[in-house]
Design a protein around this motif. Structure first.
Motif, PDB file in Angstrom:
ATOM      1  N   GLU A 268     134.690  55.515 -17.238  1.00  0.00           N
ATOM      2  CA  GLU A 268     134.316  55.186 -15.859  1.00  0.00           C
ATOM      3  C   GLU A 268     135.488  55.571 -14.841  1.00  0.00           C
ATOM      4  OE1 GLU A 268     132.147  52.405 -14.473  1.00  0.00           O
ATOM      5  OE2 GLU A 268     131.205  53.479 -16.366  1.00  0.00           O
ATOM      6  N   GLN A 269     136.651  55.856 -15.105  1.00  0.00           N
ATOM      7  CA  GLN A 269     137.647  56.843 -14.200  1.00  0.00           C
ATOM      8  C   GLN A 269     136.775  58.062 -14.003  1.00  0.00           C
ATOM      9  OE1 GLN A 269     141.239  56.435 -15.639  1.00  0.00           O
ATOM     10  NE2 GLN A 269     141.947  55.111 -14.379  1.00  0.00           N
ATOM     11  N   GLU A 270     136.676  58.845 -14.868  1.00  0.00           N
ATOM     12  CA  GLU A 270     135.846  60.155 -15.090  1.00  0.00           C
ATOM     13  C   GLU A 270     134.604  60.285 -14.124  1.00  0.00           C
ATOM     14  OE1 GLU A 270     137.437  63.100 -15.925  1.00  0.00           O
ATOM     15  OE2 GLU A 270     139.047  62.300 -17.050  1.00  0.00           O
ATOM     16  N   ARG A 271     133.774  59.252 -14.539  1.00  0.00           N
ATOM     17  CA  ARG A 271     132.579  59.133 -13.819  1.00  0.00           C
ATOM     18  C   ARG A 271     132.625  59.083 -12.135  1.00  0.00           C
ATOM     19  NH1 ARG A 271     128.768  55.654 -12.078  1.00  0.00           N
ATOM     20  NH2 ARG A 271     130.060  53.651 -12.788  1.00  0.00           N
ATOM     21  N   TRP A 272     133.659  58.180 -11.944  1.00  0.00           N
ATOM     22  CA  TRP A 272     133.639  57.498 -10.368  1.00  0.00           C
ATOM     23  C   TRP A 272     134.374  58.896  -9.825  1.00  0.00           C
ATOM     24  CZ3 TRP A 272     130.900  54.673  -8.038  1.00  0.00           C
ATOM     25  CH2 TRP A 272     130.516  53.430  -8.478  1.00  0.00           C
ATOM     26  N   TRP A 273     135.503  59.532 -10.384  1.00  0.00           N
ATOM     27  CA  TRP A 273     136.201  60.725  -9.921  1.00  0.00           C
ATOM     28  C   TRP A 273     134.926  62.010  -9.502  1.00  0.00           C
ATOM     29  CZ3 TRP A 273     140.465  60.706 -14.098  1.00  0.00           C
ATOM     30  CH2 TRP A 273     141.380  59.988 -13.720  1.00  0.00           C
ATOM     31  N   HIS A 274     134.047  61.994 -10.428  1.00  0.00           N
ATOM     32  CA  HIS A 274     132.972  62.974 -10.340  1.00  0.00           C
ATOM     33  C   HIS A 274     132.021  62.756  -9.095  1.00  0.00           C
ATOM     34  CE1 HIS A 274     129.170  64.776 -11.338  1.00  0.00           C
ATOM     35  NE2 HIS A 274     129.835  65.930 -11.532  1.00  0.00           N
ATOM     36  N   ASP A 275     131.456  61.313  -9.154  1.00  0.00           N
ATOM     37  CA  ASP A 275     130.606  61.003  -8.561  1.00  0.00           C
ATOM     38  C   ASP A 275     130.973  60.941  -7.010  1.00  0.00           C
ATOM     39  OD1 ASP A 275     128.811  60.722 -10.534  1.00  0.00           O
ATOM     40  OD2 ASP A 275     128.829  58.527 -10.728  1.00  0.00           O
ATOM     41  N   LYS A 277     133.534  62.615  -5.727  1.00  0.00           N
ATOM     42  CA  LYS A 277     134.209  63.857  -5.266  1.00  0.00           C
ATOM     43  C   LYS A 277     135.666  63.609  -4.975  1.00  0.00           C
ATOM     44  CE  LYS A 277     130.020  66.321  -4.128  1.00  0.00           C
ATOM     45  NZ  LYS A 277     129.046  65.096  -4.459  1.00  0.00           N
ATOM     46  N   LEU A 278     136.113  62.836  -5.806  1.00  0.00           N
ATOM     47  CA  LEU A 278     137.580  62.499  -5.797  1.00  0.00           C
ATOM     48  C   LEU A 278     138.515  63.403  -6.446  1.00  0.00           C
ATOM     49  CD1 LEU A 278     137.242  58.573  -5.845  1.00  0.00           C
ATOM     50  CD2 LEU A 278     137.653  59.891  -3.749  1.00  0.00           C
ATOM     51  N   THR A 285     141.898  52.462  -6.445  1.00  0.00           N
ATOM     52  CA  THR A 285     142.480  51.006  -5.698  1.00  0.00           C
ATOM     53  C   THR A 285     142.045  51.244  -4.449  1.00  0.00           C
ATOM     54  OG1 THR A 285     144.523  52.082  -4.809  1.00  0.00           O
ATOM     55  CG2 THR A 285     144.522  50.940  -7.091  1.00  0.00           C
ATOM     56  N   ALA A 286     141.803  49.758  -3.574  1.00  0.00           N
ATOM     57  CA  ALA A 286     141.386  49.693  -2.194  1.00  0.00           C
ATOM     58  C   ALA A 286     142.173  50.546  -1.226  1.00  0.00           C
ATOM     59  CB  ALA A 286     141.122  48.305  -1.904  1.00  0.00           C
ATOM     60  N   ALA A 287     143.542  50.525  -1.503  1.00  0.00           N
ATOM     61  CA  ALA A 287     144.525  51.233  -0.548  1.00  0.00           C
ATOM     62  C   ALA A 287     144.257  52.888  -0.687  1.00  0.00           C
ATOM     63  CB  ALA A 287     145.930  50.947  -0.559  1.00  0.00           C
ATOM     64  N   ALA A 288     144.262  53.315  -1.793  1.00  0.00           N
ATOM     65  CA  ALA A 288     143.925  54.691  -2.143  1.00  0.00           C
ATOM     66  C   ALA A 288     142.626  55.261  -1.704  1.00  0.00           C
ATOM     67  CB  ALA A 288     144.272  55.177  -3.533  1.00  0.00           C
ATOM     68  N   LEU A 289     141.710  54.505  -1.951  1.00  0.00           N
ATOM     69  CA  LEU A 289     140.178  54.617  -1.370  1.00  0.00           C
ATOM     70  C   LEU A 289     140.034  54.789   0.169  1.00  0.00           C
ATOM     71  CD1 LEU A 289     138.159  53.219  -4.067  1.00  0.00           C
ATOM     72  CD2 LEU A 289     138.319  55.518  -3.903  1.00  0.00           C
ATOM     73  N   ARG A 290     140.809  53.861   0.736  1.00  0.00           N
ATOM     74  CA  ARG A 290     140.785  53.766   2.221  1.00  0.00           C
ATOM     75  C   ARG A 290     141.616  54.990   2.798  1.00  0.00           C
ATOM     76  NH1 ARG A 290     141.920  48.991   2.305  1.00  0.00           N
ATOM     77  NH2 ARG A 290     144.292  49.200   2.083  1.00  0.00           N
ATOM     78  N   GLN A 291     142.769  55.295   2.287  1.00  0.00           N
ATOM     79  CA  GLN A 291     143.425  56.403   2.620  1.00  0.00           C
ATOM     80  C   GLN A 291     142.548  57.595   2.522  1.00  0.00           C
ATOM     81  OE1 GLN A 291     147.140  57.400   0.464  1.00  0.00           O
ATOM     82  NE2 GLN A 291     148.003  58.211   2.274  1.00  0.00           N
ATOM     83  N   ASN A 292     141.911  58.145   1.261  1.00  0.00           N
ATOM     84  CA  ASN A 292     141.066  59.011   1.113  1.00  0.00           C
ATOM     85  C   ASN A 292     139.736  59.244   2.123  1.00  0.00           C
ATOM     86  OD1 ASN A 292     140.778  61.633  -1.156  1.00  0.00           O
ATOM     87  ND2 ASN A 292     138.565  60.597  -0.557  1.00  0.00           N
ATOM     88  N   LEU A 293     139.268  58.157   2.298  1.00  0.00           N
ATOM     89  CA  LEU A 293     138.255  58.126   3.168  1.00  0.00           C
ATOM     90  C   LEU A 293     138.843  58.474   4.655  1.00  0.00           C
ATOM     91  CD1 LEU A 293     135.202  57.341   3.543  1.00  0.00           C
ATOM     92  CD2 LEU A 293     136.107  55.100   4.218  1.00  0.00           C
ATOM     93  N   GLU A 294     139.770  57.989   5.189  1.00  0.00           N
ATOM     94  CA  GLU A 294     140.538  58.243   6.266  1.00  0.00           C
ATOM     95  C   GLU A 294     140.893  59.831   6.465  1.00  0.00           C
ATOM     96  OE1 GLU A 294     141.696  57.687  10.358  1.00  0.00           O
ATOM     97  OE2 GLU A 294     140.609  56.825   8.840  1.00  0.00           O
ATOM     98  N   LEU A 295     141.383  60.446   5.372  1.00  0.00           N
ATOM     99  CA  LEU A 295     141.478  61.789   5.647  1.00  0.00           C
ATOM    100  C   LEU A 295     140.203  62.847   5.596  1.00  0.00           C
ATOM    101  CD1 LEU A 295     144.201  62.152   2.904  1.00  0.00           C
ATOM    102  CD2 LEU A 295     144.574  62.376   5.265  1.00  0.00           C
TER     103      LEU A 295
END
Length: 347
Positions: A268-275, A277-278, A285-295
């Motif tokens: 699942e991790q591999e799938r989400w990283w690919h889908d 584009k992370l 996590t919510a914090a990491a995804l929020r930071q990535n979206l802001e960047l």
């Protein structure tokens, strides 16, 4: 329970991030396409006007072909026409060339991995579809080879007399599977809806039986044990009286289920990283995804700011000419860096 919660959290965070990407990034991506379109049309207008040097005209033409080709891939029919009018090679020709290159790459991959040419049904014109089909074919072939290898290993094992440790492990596995089957059969007998006269209770048992069937199918011991408690088939106050042999079987089943969940979590991790584009390895996590979206948002906004300045620059010949010179210099510098990088490789 912890692993199941992590899987559920990953699914929730991934779906939420996809929605946020659409809400936050899609308007910026649409603006980016609009700026690319404006620049392609602006540069195209100068190609038929005197005032540009030969090198400047070549640079402008290259940019027009590049921008229009990228926009054509998004479904922009007008940009596809513009590209084919300006480029010596049409989009259709490029696609056919890409497909030919892909067939050559796939042929080499098949030769290296399986010692044979790729199947004839991978001879299509869509490179992405060909790659997906090739990966599926190779995965199927690899699975078949693994099954043959396991069959040979099992045959060799069957010819050898099992040792005491192997016999003990096989017996433990059989005991564990028998325990799981016994729990399921107890539930099936107790929850059979046809034996319940009360309609409300029949519906409850029917729902529980559905959960039991699904749990047994995936060998989910935890869910089956919880269903035993819900069906009042065991006394929670006397669970400490479980025999050592039964406890060993329960532990073996749980270890196997934990291993399956660990593999599922990694997939699942591999799938989400690919889908999404992370970056691979990024915590979902919510914090990491929020930071990535802001960047991502800030990077797109910076890109849009520069693109709008470039579009304004292309509106006047006096500002366009030095801009084209800089573009050519940057392209040549990038090509030199690439050649230097390739020269550093030991092959």
């Amino acid at each position: 329970d912890r692993l199941k919660a992590q899987l559920a959290e990953m699914q929730q965070q991934g779906q939420g991030y996809k929605l946020q990407m659409h809400q936050v990034l899609q308007p910026l991506l649409d603006q980016r396409l609009a700026c690319m379109r404006q620049m392609a049309l602006a540069l195209d207008g100068w190609l038929d006007v005197k005032g540009l040097s030969k090198l400047q005209r070549e640079t402008a033409l290259g940019l027009v072909c590049h921008l229009s080709a990228e926009l054509a891939q998004t479904g922009d029919a007008e940009m596809a026409v513009l590209h084919d009018r300006r480029s010596p090679e049409s989009i259709s020709d490029k696609q056919q060339a890409e497909a030919a290159d892909m067939r050559e790459v796939l042929g080499a991959m098949f030769e290296d991995l399986f010692g044979s040419a790729p199947p004839p049904d991978l001879n299509g014109s869509d490179p992405d579809a060909m790659m997906r089909a090739a990966m599926e074919k190779m995965a199927a072939m690899a699975t078949e080879e693994e099954e043959r290898r396991q069959a040979r290993a099992e045959a060799r094992k069957a010819r050898r007399k099992p040792g005491a440790r192997q016999q003990q492990a096989e017996q433990a596995q059989q005991d564990a599977e028998g325990l799981l089957r016994g729990i399921y059969r107890q539930l099936a007998s107790a929850l059979h809806p046809d034996r319940e006269p009360d309609e409300t209770e029949r519906q409850r048992k029917n729902a529980l039986m559905g959960e039991a069937n699904a749990a047994y199918e995936r060998k989910d011991l935890v869910t089956l044990l919880n269903l035993q408690l819900q069906a009042e088939l065991v006394d929670p106050d006397h669970l400490e009286k479980v025999s050592d042999e039964r406890l060993k079987s329960l532990t073996l089943l749980l270890k196997r289920q934990v291993a399956d969940l660990e593999r599922e979590r990694q997939i699942e991790q591999e799938r989400w990283w690919h889908d999404l584009k992370l970056p691979r390895g990024m915590a979902l996590t919510a914090a990491a995804l929020r930071q990535n979206l802001e960047l991502e948002r800030l990077a797109l906004e910076d890109q849009l700011f520069s693109m709008k300045i470039d579009v304004e620059t292309a509106s006047e010949l006096a500002t366009l000419k030095p801009w084209l010179n800089r573009q050519r210099q940057m392209t040549r510098a990038a090509e030199r860096r690439m050649q230097q990088m390739m020269g550093d490789f030991p092959f």
